[in-house]
Design an enzyme around this catalytic site. Structure first.
Site, mmCIF file in Angstrom:
data_model
loop_
_atom_site.group_PDB
_atom_site.id
_atom_site.type_symbol
_atom_site.label_atom_id
_atom_site.label_comp_id
_atom_site.label_asym_id
_atom_site.label_seq_id
_atom_site.Cartn_x
_atom_site.Cartn_y
_atom_site.Cartn_z
ATOM 1 N N GLU A 51 -7.897 -4.594 -0.086
ATOM 2 C CA GLU A 51 -8.683 -5.580 -1.217
ATOM 3 C C GLU A 51 -8.654 -6.833 -0.956
ATOM 4 O OE1 GLU A 51 -9.859 -3.718 -3.880
ATOM 5 O OE2 GLU A 51 -9.090 -1.644 -3.482
ATOM 6 N N HIS A 98 0.712 -1.131 -0.017
ATOM 7 C CA HIS A 98 -0.106 -0.095 -0.034
ATOM 8 C C HIS A 98 0.834 1.425 -0.161
ATOM 9 C CE1 HIS A 98 -2.906 2.952 1.364
ATOM 10 N NE2 HIS A 98 -3.846 2.179 0.746
HETATM 11 C C1 LIG Z 1 -0.684 -0.656 -3.964
HETATM 12 C C2 LIG Z 1 0.825 -0.405 -4.614
HETATM 13 C C3 LIG Z 1 0.192 0.095 -6.168
HETATM 14 C C4 LIG Z 1 1.612 0.694 -3.829
HETATM 15 O O1 LIG Z 1 2.620 0.541 -4.730
HETATM 16 P P1 LIG Z 1 3.667 1.812 -3.925
HETATM 17 O O2 LIG Z 1 3.694 2.142 -2.672
HETATM 18 O O3 LIG Z 1 3.885 2.973 -4.908
HETATM 19 O O4 LIG Z 1 4.969 0.632 -4.070
HETATM 20 P P2 LIG Z 1 5.869 0.477 -5.178
HETATM 21 O O5 LIG Z 1 5.089 0.173 -6.365
HETATM 22 O O6 LIG Z 1 6.785 1.707 -5.234
HETATM 23 O O7 LIG Z 1 6.703 -0.852 -4.767
HETATM 24 C C5 LIG Z 1 7.760 -0.800 -3.850
HETATM 25 C C6 LIG Z 1 8.516 -2.110 -4.187
HETATM 26 O O8 LIG Z 1 7.502 -3.169 -3.546
HETATM 27 C C7 LIG Z 1 7.330 -4.269 -4.557
HETATM 28 N N1 LIG Z 1 5.974 -4.354 -4.309
HETATM 29 C C8 LIG Z 1 4.798 -3.701 -3.981
HETATM 30 N N2 LIG Z 1 3.647 -4.268 -4.069
HETATM 31 C C9 LIG Z 1 4.007 -5.483 -4.492
HETATM 32 C C10 LIG Z 1 3.034 -6.502 -4.592
HETATM 33 N N3 LIG Z 1 1.927 -6.749 -4.234
HETATM 34 N N4 LIG Z 1 3.864 -7.684 -4.908
HETATM 35 C C11 LIG Z 1 4.877 -7.765 -4.999
HETATM 36 N N5 LIG Z 1 6.022 -6.718 -5.034
HETATM 37 C C12 LIG Z 1 5.383 -5.521 -4.623
HETATM 38 C C13 LIG Z 1 7.643 -3.338 -5.884
HETATM 39 O O9 LIG Z 1 7.717 -4.275 -6.821
HETATM 40 C C14 LIG Z 1 8.653 -2.542 -5.782
HETATM 41 O O10 LIG Z 1 9.824 -3.459 -5.755
HETATM 42 P P3 LIG Z 1 11.444 -2.810 -6.176
HETATM 43 O O11 LIG Z 1 11.893 -1.913 -4.945
HETATM 44 O O12 LIG Z 1 12.034 -4.038 -6.139
HETATM 45 O O13 LIG Z 1 11.237 -1.938 -7.279
HETATM 46 C C15 LIG Z 1 1.411 -1.751 -4.911
HETATM 47 O O14 LIG Z 1 1.803 -2.228 -3.521
HETATM 48 C C16 LIG Z 1 0.764 -2.954 -5.534
HETATM 49 O O15 LIG Z 1 0.724 -2.878 -6.923
HETATM 50 N N6 LIG Z 1 0.099 -3.976 -4.942
HETATM 51 C C17 LIG Z 1 -0.709 -4.814 -5.685
HETATM 52 C C18 LIG Z 1 -2.102 -4.409 -6.203
HETATM 53 C C19 LIG Z 1 -2.708 -3.989 -5.162
HETATM 54 O O16 LIG Z 1 -2.938 -4.915 -4.229
HETATM 55 N N7 LIG Z 1 -3.631 -2.961 -5.105
HETATM 56 C C20 LIG Z 1 -4.654 -2.582 -4.312
HETATM 57 C C21 LIG Z 1 -4.382 -1.435 -3.361
HETATM 58 S S1 LIG Z 1 -5.339 -0.942 -2.320
#
Ligand SMILES: CC(C)(COP(=O)(O)OP(=O)(O)OC[C@H]1O[C@@H](n2cnc3c(N)ncnc32)[C@H](O)[C@@H]1OP(=O)(O)O)[C@@H](O)C(=O)NCCC(=O)NCCS
Length: 367
Positions: free
Chosen positions: A309, A254
């Site tokens: 979610e 998140h």
């Molecule tokens: C929710 C979300 C977009 C938040 O993203 P964020 O805070 O911007 O974090 P980032 O996208 O910068 O990710 C940070 C790191 O964690 C990893 N990561 C984050 N969520 C992950 C997940 N669900 N599965 C695997 N890896 C994940 C990313 O690949 C990244 O790795 P890196 O540093 O090696 O590149 C992200 O966690 C995600 O895509 N989750 C899955 C989709 C989801 O559950 N969405 C509903 C949200 S309420």
């Protein structure tokens, strides 16, 4: 100077409505833990808290229930509009159009009124149910005056009085979805209202913002993941494969919460009560535990935990809500928080007018 994109870290407003503390995993609505409200209170009580600033006493609750009940029946012009909209228009577009249409000359007043927030909240579930049934060629179901907000939603969708446990689980989901600080849709609604536009235009703008896949949530992707995994013994290999190929596990991580998402925690309790011992719930619990272990292994230091979610999906599956209604249902919940923010904005209003840094070309001056 470092570039700030997406206004990250910028404080856009002061608010008494909700606190989101991602480091501690706290979500507070006007002094109360959202997870306690979700598990122990009704939709009407939590909505009263957000709109009026306090939980209702018995008399206030009864009065709010009456007002919501009276507003739940669809006016004729709303039915006509719903029937006229193209069948190919997805539900979020329908909601945006119908909500905007409520801003008649009489209603488009400044400042917005809490009675408008109540009416809109009551109407939204009726609009979703009417449209959903009409697309399936089914006759609309009038609201049942004996049922509360969440139970009526399920009743108007299905025509059957819902299992009270299902209504309770949906209530918890709706309460946890009501408010989440200065998220994109709340911000967009406050910006629209700050021009002294009306509450309906502001909610319509917020719905347009909620519609985007980066905001509106996708518990359906969690359901797809659980269905693909299928059984507990396949979970670890399936998830390792996703992570080794650089994929993401749906329902984890998140932007704000760097510890357990309190909404996921509350929904886990609710789902456990609802489906404890059920194989699909046992699978969800096993997937959760395995995912957190694997994320710590593959993404050390990123602090990735279960987000709302994941258990929202478990609740939706348990109460058998069709996947196309997930984001509209989230919208019906968030309308309470949006409108509370709009009423707050109206009370301290100054038009939002940020600036931009010009990075384009300059004209050529003289020789
Ligand atoms: C929710 C979300 C977009 C938040 O993203 P964020 O805070 O911007 O974090 P980032 O996208 O910068 O990710 C940070 C790191 O964690 C990893 N990561 C984050 N969520 C992950 C997940 N669900 N599965 C695997 N890896 C994940 C990313 O690949 C990244 O790795 P890196 O540093 O090696 O590149 C992200 O966690 C995600 O895509 N989750 C899955 C989709 C989801 O559950 N969405 C509903 C949200 S309420």
């Amino acid at each position: 100077m470092a570039k700030v994109t997406g206004l990250e870290g910028v404080v856009a407003a002061e608010t008494d409505i909700g606190l989101v503390d991602g480091e501690r995993g706290h979500l507070i609505y006007r002094g109360y833990w959202a997870k306690d409200l979700a598990v122990n209170y009704s939709f009407e009580e939590a909505a009263h808290l957000l709109w009026y600033g306090s939980l209702p006493d018995g008399r206030e609750l009864a009065a709010l229930q009456t007002r919501l009940r009276e507003s739940r029946k669809l006016p004729e012009q709303v039915r006509l509009l719903l029937d006229a909209l193209p069948k190919t228009l997805p539900m979020m577009g329908v909601l945006q159009a119908v909500v905007a249409s409520l801003a008649t000359e009489e209603e488009a007043v400044w400042p917005p009124k809490v009675s408008q927030a109540e009416r809109l909240t009551a109407l939204l579930i009726a609009i979703i149910a009417y449209r959903h049934r009409s697309l399936q060629g089914l006759a609309p179901i009038d609201p049942d005056p004996e049922l509360d907000h969440a139970a009526n939603y399920l009743y108007m969708l299905t025509g059957e009085r819902p299992n009270p446990d299902h209504a309770k689980a949906l209530t918890a989901y709706l309460i946890l979805g009501m408010e989440h600080g200065m998220n994109a849709s709340t911000f967009s609604g406050r910006v629209t209202l700050s021009t002294q536009s009306d509450l309906f235009a502001a909610v319509s703008a917020a719905i347009g913002t909620m519609k985007g896949p980066l905001h509106g949530g996708a518990p359906s992707e969690v359901i797809a993941m659980l269905e693909e995994i299928g059984t507990k013994d396949r979970a670890e290999a399936w998830m390792r494969n996703v992570l080794e190929n650089g994929g993401r596990l749906m329902g984890f991580g998140h932007r704000i919460y760097k510890t357990k998402d309190p909404r996921a925690e509350a929904l886990r309790i609710v789902t456990e009560r609802l489906t404890g011992g059920d194989p699909s719930f046992e699978l969800a619990l096993h997937v959760e535990e395995t995912a957190i272990r694997l994320l710590a292994e593959y993404k050390p230091g990123r602090r990735l935990y279960t987000n709302v979610e994941f258990f929202a999906a478990a609740v939706m599956m348990a109460i058998k809500l069709p996947t196309e209604l997930f984001t509209p249902t989230f919208t019906a919940a968030r309308t309470v928080g949006w409108t509370a923010h709009m009423l707050e904005q109206a009370g301290i209003n100054r038009i939002f007018r940020p600036q931009s840094t010009y990075t384009g070309r300059m004209p050529v001056f003289g020789d």
